[in-house]
Write an enzyme that holds these catalytic residues in place. Structure first.
Site, mmCIF file in Angstrom:
data_model
loop_
_atom_site.group_PDB
_atom_site.id
_atom_site.type_symbol
_atom_site.label_atom_id
_atom_site.label_comp_id
_atom_site.label_asym_id
_atom_site.label_seq_id
_atom_site.Cartn_x
_atom_site.Cartn_y
_atom_site.Cartn_z
ATOM 1 N N ASN A 9 0.977 -1.260 0.072
ATOM 2 C CA ASN A 9 0.018 0.180 0.055
ATOM 3 C C ASN A 9 0.887 1.278 0.024
ATOM 4 O O ASN A 9 1.253 1.494 1.010
ATOM 5 C CB ASN A 9 -1.059 -0.021 1.186
ATOM 6 C CG ASN A 9 -1.695 1.298 1.349
ATOM 7 O OD1 ASN A 9 -1.715 1.929 0.468
ATOM 8 N ND2 ASN A 9 -2.638 1.285 2.345
ATOM 9 N N LYS A 16 3.058 0.690 3.261
ATOM 10 C CA LYS A 16 2.851 -0.386 4.152
ATOM 11 C C LYS A 16 3.067 -1.716 3.305
ATOM 12 O O LYS A 16 2.588 -1.694 2.022
ATOM 13 C CB LYS A 16 1.483 -0.177 4.676
ATOM 14 C CG LYS A 16 1.373 0.899 5.637
ATOM 15 C CD LYS A 16 -0.174 1.361 6.109
ATOM 16 C CE LYS A 16 -0.095 2.554 7.053
ATOM 17 N NZ LYS A 16 0.157 3.680 6.407
ATOM 18 N N ASP A 144 -9.905 0.059 -3.757
ATOM 19 C CA ASP A 144 -10.856 0.443 -2.676
ATOM 20 C C ASP A 144 -12.283 0.570 -3.365
ATOM 21 O O ASP A 144 -13.312 0.173 -2.542
ATOM 22 C CB ASP A 144 -10.505 1.549 -1.929
ATOM 23 C CG ASP A 144 -9.116 1.551 -1.204
ATOM 24 O OD1 ASP A 144 -8.676 0.396 -1.010
ATOM 25 O OD2 ASP A 144 -8.978 2.445 -0.617
#
Length: 161
Positions: A9, A16, A144
């Site tokens: 991410n 991350k 997302d």
């Protein structure tokens, strides 16, 4: 040779990540983050799940996402075993409603969606481009917005129970 999948991410000032061993059941073996990219307060947190070892590197300036991902590669044991890289992407517009192999066309579509997520999609795209240079394997984008595409129209049109 054990195969593994890296999940990334990449956001505007951080990365991350988690590395999963792909056995009969996928299991997380490392996870961490590179924070404060481009600042003098950069840090790396890296955790080995199997040994419960935590590593925190503070105060080393990580100038950009490329330097951050290279540091992550140094921390991963046997990064050459990575057979797939997954990327979280904030906005896929209406074009992407499920995980997608990253192709030139997919990268162009992510770029076209930048006005819809100007703080996120540029960093997501940069992470993809750098990871493609470092890991020569299939790359998958998970959006997302794909999560929200499964909500019934009535639910997303009217904000009532």
């Amino acid at each position: 040779m054990a195969r593994s999948m890296l999940v990334i991410n990449s956001s505007s000032s951080s990365i991350k990540y988690a590395l999963y061993h792909l056995g009969r059941v996928a299991s997380c073996i490392f996870q961490g983050s590179v924070e404060g990219i481009g600042t003098s307060k950069s840090s790396i947190s890296h955790k080995s799940i199997s040994t419960t070892q935590d590593l925190k590197i503070m105060g080393k300036c990580i100038g950009d996402h490329e330097a951050g991902l290279k540091k992550v590669m140094d921390l991963l044991q046997q990064p050459q075993n990575v057979c797939t890289v997954g990327h979280q992407v904030v906005h896929g517009n209406e074009q992407f409603s499920k995980p997608t192999h990253i192709t030139q066309e997919a990268k162009k579509a992510i770029e076209r969606a930048i006005p819809l997520a100007p703080l996120h999609n540029p960093a997501n795209l940069e992470g993809i481009q750098i990871a493609e240079e470092l890991f020569h394997c299939p790359h998958i984008a998970v959006f997302d917005t794909a999560f929200h595409s499964t909500i019934p129209q009535l639910s997303y049109m009217y904000r009532i129970p």
